[in-house]
Design a protein around this motif. Sequence first.
Motif, mmCIF file in Angstrom:
data_model
loop_
_atom_site.group_PDB
_atom_site.id
_atom_site.type_symbol
_atom_site.label_atom_id
_atom_site.label_comp_id
_atom_site.label_asym_id
_atom_site.label_seq_id
_atom_site.Cartn_x
_atom_site.Cartn_y
_atom_site.Cartn_z
ATOM 1 N N TRP A 80 -1.020 3.260 -0.730
ATOM 2 C CA TRP A 80 -2.226 3.465 0.219
ATOM 3 C C TRP A 80 -2.961 4.582 -0.008
ATOM 4 C CZ3 TRP A 80 -3.915 0.689 4.531
ATOM 5 C CH2 TRP A 80 -4.774 1.477 5.123
ATOM 6 N N ASP A 81 -2.380 5.784 -0.284
ATOM 7 C CA ASP A 81 -2.957 7.063 -0.387
ATOM 8 C C ASP A 81 -3.850 7.216 -1.695
ATOM 9 O OD1 ASP A 81 -1.844 7.929 2.198
ATOM 10 O OD2 ASP A 81 -0.160 8.848 1.395
ATOM 11 N N THR A 82 -3.018 6.658 -2.835
ATOM 12 C CA THR A 82 -3.692 7.199 -4.126
ATOM 13 C C THR A 82 -4.408 5.738 -4.722
ATOM 14 O OG1 THR A 82 -1.744 6.781 -5.383
ATOM 15 C CG2 THR A 82 -2.163 8.856 -4.541
ATOM 16 N N GLY A 83 -3.938 4.743 -4.295
ATOM 17 C CA GLY A 83 -4.175 3.406 -4.930
ATOM 18 C C GLY A 83 -3.637 3.227 -6.361
ATOM 19 N N HIS A 84 -2.967 4.151 -6.897
ATOM 20 C CA HIS A 84 -2.063 4.032 -8.138
ATOM 21 C C HIS A 84 -0.674 3.924 -7.848
ATOM 22 C CE1 HIS A 84 -5.460 5.764 -10.050
ATOM 23 N NE2 HIS A 84 -5.565 6.958 -9.232
ATOM 24 N N ALA A 87 5.080 0.362 -12.360
ATOM 25 C CA ALA A 87 5.453 -1.208 -12.411
ATOM 26 C C ALA A 87 6.327 -1.575 -11.249
ATOM 27 C CB ALA A 87 5.895 -1.546 -13.754
ATOM 28 N N GLU A 88 7.202 -0.748 -10.775
ATOM 29 C CA GLU A 88 8.286 -0.824 -9.706
ATOM 30 C C GLU A 88 7.675 -1.062 -8.413
ATOM 31 O OE1 GLU A 88 11.787 1.200 -7.528
ATOM 32 O OE2 GLU A 88 11.616 1.640 -9.809
ATOM 33 N N GLN A 89 6.743 -0.416 -8.303
ATOM 34 C CA GLN A 89 5.979 -0.484 -7.002
ATOM 35 C C GLN A 89 5.118 -1.586 -6.852
ATOM 36 O OE1 GLN A 89 3.956 3.417 -7.303
ATOM 37 N NE2 GLN A 89 4.809 4.360 -5.401
ATOM 38 N N ARG A 90 4.472 -2.149 -7.984
ATOM 39 C CA ARG A 90 3.740 -3.260 -8.035
ATOM 40 C C ARG A 90 4.537 -4.441 -7.698
ATOM 41 N NH1 ARG A 90 1.049 -0.289 -11.634
ATOM 42 N NH2 ARG A 90 2.060 -1.290 -13.513
ATOM 43 N N ALA A 91 5.852 -4.376 -8.328
ATOM 44 C CA ALA A 91 6.823 -5.783 -8.148
ATOM 45 C C ALA A 91 7.193 -5.586 -6.666
ATOM 46 C CB ALA A 91 8.057 -5.323 -9.328
ATOM 47 N N MET A 92 7.334 -4.737 -5.648
ATOM 48 C CA MET A 92 7.572 -4.497 -4.612
ATOM 49 C C MET A 92 6.488 -4.967 -4.018
ATOM 50 S SD MET A 92 7.026 -2.544 -1.693
ATOM 51 C CE MET A 92 6.560 -0.873 -2.385
ATOM 52 N N LEU A 93 5.456 -4.483 -4.023
ATOM 53 C CA LEU A 93 4.260 -5.205 -3.450
ATOM 54 C C LEU A 93 4.091 -6.634 -3.431
ATOM 55 C CD1 LEU A 93 1.463 -2.453 -4.384
ATOM 56 C CD2 LEU A 93 2.759 -2.652 -2.096
#
Length: 125
Positions: A80-84, A87-93
Amino acid sequence: MAVTQTAADRLVRIGEVARNAGVSARAVRYYEQQGLLSSERSPSGQRLYRQDTVTLVRFFQEMFAAGLTSRRIAELLPCWDTGHTDAEQRAMLRAERDRIQAKVDDLQTALDRLDEVIAITDTHP
């Protein structure tokens, strides 16, 4: 030289955040205890938040309503804060999105069934 302050930089009291976000002050304190928010303190010890905290609190409410935990929301905050993301975060999202979509689909099925019952009862007074 005068320093200008943007609306996002303006500090507001906890009551104003709560009122504008549609939550209780207790909820705002809870979010802070969970590490989701941070505040500054006034000279008299009152919690002060950036004006844009209201948007963040509304986001928390939406995510809680969708079934996310405060821990999971904390994992979302860097995105939310950075937009970056990595791969692990994208999978979680994506996993959270899929879970929420399944919930929406289930609710839509229930709504469709309820509409059928309403249609039947409308024809039989």
